[in-house]
Design an enzyme around this catalytic site. Structure first.
Site: not given
Ligand code: CP3
Length: 354
Positions: A33, A37, A46, A157
Site C-alpha cells: 500500500r 491515501r 485519485r 469476500y
Molecule cells: O500500493 C499498493 O500496495 C498497490 C495497490 C493495492 C491496492 N489493493 C490498492 C487499494 C494492492 C496490492 C491491493 C490489494 C488488496 N486489496 C488486498 C491485499 C492486501 C492487503 O491489504 O492485505 C486486499 C485485502 C484488498 C481489498 C481492499 N481494497 C480493501 C480491504 C480496501 C480498503 C478499503 C478502504 O477504503 O479502506 C481496498 C481499497 C483499496 N485498494 C485502496 C487502495 C489504495 C483504498 C483507497 C481508495 O479507495 O482509493
C-alpha cells in the site's frame, strides 16, 4: 534467459537478488500500500468514483504506481490494482466501498454461483491492467511487482459479501460442503493464474500472492482446504521464472506451509519476529517484512528502533531479506516517516547475507 530478458526482468536489481537470496549491497525495501491515501499526490489524482474506476484508467493507474517510487526511492513498484479486479472484470458484481473494502451485491451461496465465475481472458477482460503494466515497465528503473488475491482471501469476500472478523460463512462452507468449497477454490485459482501470467507476460518482474486473511485458519485446516489451491497457483506461474512472494497476516503458525506452496519469498506480519520466522521456512527462503505499520504512524522516533530490530532479525540465518511493513501503509501515515525509513534501511550495513 537472454541478456535482454534478463535486463527487462531486473535480474541484477537489489530487490530481485534479495528475493532469490543472493548477496546484496543493501537491504531492499518497498511498502505494501505504498500508493494510496497517505500520499497527498494520490488524493490529488485519485478522482471520484470507486478505486475500480481509477484502476481501469491506465494513465491514472500508471501515475499512481509511480508516485511512491519517485517520493520514497523504494526498490520495487507494485501495480496499482486490487485483488478484486479479476472477479469484478468477469462480472461477479463486486465493488469497493471507500473506507469499507470489497462489497459483493449477490454473495456466493450455492453451486449455481459457480456459473458466475467464468475464466478470465486478461487481454479482453482487463486490457487496462495490461496497458498499465506495459506503460510502467517502459518508465520504471526498478522491478514491477504483479499480484493477485489468493483463492482463500478472494473466496472469503465472495462468501461473506463484505469484510468480516469471523469468516463464519467461509468456514461453514468448508465444513459442510467440501466438494463445493474445492470447486470454488479451483475457479479462483484459475483466475489468479490467468491474471498473474498476463501481468508477467506484459513485463512484471515478480509476483505476490496476497492471502491477507488466511491466518484465521489452523494449520490442519490450511493444509486441507487452502494449500492445494495456492500450490496450484504458485506451480502454474513457476515457469515464468520470476520470484514468487506469498503473503498473509496472522500466519505465524502457517509460514512453513505457505513456503511449501512454492515461494521464493514468504511475507511475515509484525506478530512473528523474523528470526523466529526463519526457523519455520526452509533454508534459502527469503523473508519479507515486518515493521508494525502502527509504529510508522507513531512517528520516526518510535519507528527507528523498531526498524533497526527488524533489520537485525532479518539478517539472521540463511536467506534474503526484503524490508517491508508487516501489512499495508495506514492512511494516516506521515509520508516523511516512510522517507526517513527508506533512507535508514538503505544506509544500514549488513543486510541479507545468505
Ligand atoms: O500500493 C499498493 O500496495 C498497490 C495497490 C493495492 C491496492 N489493493 C490498492 C487499494 C494492492 C496490492 C491491493 C490489494 C488488496 N486489496 C488486498 C491485499 C492486501 C492487503 O491489504 O492485505 C486486499 C485485502 C484488498 C481489498 C481492499 N481494497 C480493501 C480491504 C480496501 C480498503 C478499503 C478502504 O477504503 O479502506 C481496498 C481499497 C483499496 N485498494 C485502496 C487502495 C489504495 C483504498 C483507497 C481508495 O479507495 O482509493
Amino acid at each position: 534467459m537472454t541478456h535482454d530478458q534478463d535486463h527487462r526482468r531486473h535480474s541484477d536489481s537489489v530487490f530481485i537478488r534479495a528475493a532469490r537470496s543472493e548477496p546484496v549491497p543493501h537491504t531492499p525495501v518497498w511498502f505494501m500500500r505504498q500508493a494510496g491515501r497517505s500520499l497527498p499526490e494520490y488524493r490529488e489524482v485519485r478522482g471520484g468514483g470507486t478505486i475500480l474506476n481509477a484502476i481501469a484508467d491506465p494513465d491514472r493507474a500508471t501515475e499512481i504506481t509511480l508516485q511512491p517510487v519517485r517520493r520514497y526511492g523504494v526498490d520495487a513498484a507494485i501495480l496499482y490494482s486490487d485483488i478484486m479486479t479479476p472477479v469484478h472484470a468477469i462480472g461477479f458484481g463486486v465493488d469497493i466501498e471507500p473506507g469499507v473494502g470489497p462489497v459483493v451485491q449477490r454473495p456466493f451461496r450455492d453451486r449455481s454461483d459457480l456459473g458466475r465465475l467464468r475464466p478470465l481472458d486478461a487481454a479482453t477482460d482487463t486490457p487496462y491492467v495490461l496497458e498499465t503494466v506495459e506503460n510502467l515497465v517502459s518508465e520504471l528503473s526498478v522491478p514491477l511487482i504483479a499480484f493477485a488475491g489468493a483463492p482463500f482471501t478472494v473466496a472469503s469476500y465472495l462468501l461473506e459479501g463484505r469484510p468480516t472478523r469471523t469468516w463464519v460463512r467461509t468456514k461453514a462452507l468448508m465444513a459442510t460442503d467440501e466438494s463445493l468449497w474445492f470447486d470454488l477454490m479451483d475457479r479462483l485459482a484459475d483466475l489468479a493464474i490467468a491474471s498473474l501470467r498476463s501481468q508477467v507476460e506484459a513485463g512484471a518482474s515478480a509476483i505476490q500472492l496476497f492471502d491477507s486473511w488466511v491466518g484465521t485458519l489452523s494449520p490442519p485446516d490450511y493444509e486441507r482446504f487452502v494449500l492445494p489451491a495456492s500450490t496450484k497457483v504458485m506451480s502454474a506461474v513457476a515457469d515464468l521464472g520470476v520470484p514468487r512472494i506469498h503473503f498473509g497476516t496472522n500466519t505465524g503458525e502457517l509460514l512453513g506451509l505457505m513456503a511449501a506452496a512454492g515461494a521464493e519469498v514468504v511475507g511475515v506480519d509484525w506478530r512473528t519476529p523474523l528470526d523466529a520466522a526463519r526457523r519455520r521456512v526452509p533454508a534459502g527462503t527469503a523473508l519479507q517484512g515486518n515493521l508494525d505499520p502502527a509504529l510508522v504512524v507513531a512517528g520516526w522516533e518510535a519507528a527507528r528502533p523498531a526498524a533497526a530490530d527488524v533489520l537485525a532479525r532479518g539478517a539472521h540465518g540463511s536467506g534474503g531479506h526484503i524490508f517491508n511493513l508487516g501489512h499495508g501503509v495506514l492512511p494516516e501515515t506521515d509520508p516523511s516517516v516512510l522517507e526517513a525509513l527508506v533512507e535508514f534501511v538503505h544506509s544500514s550495513p549488513g543486510g541479507a547475507t545468505p
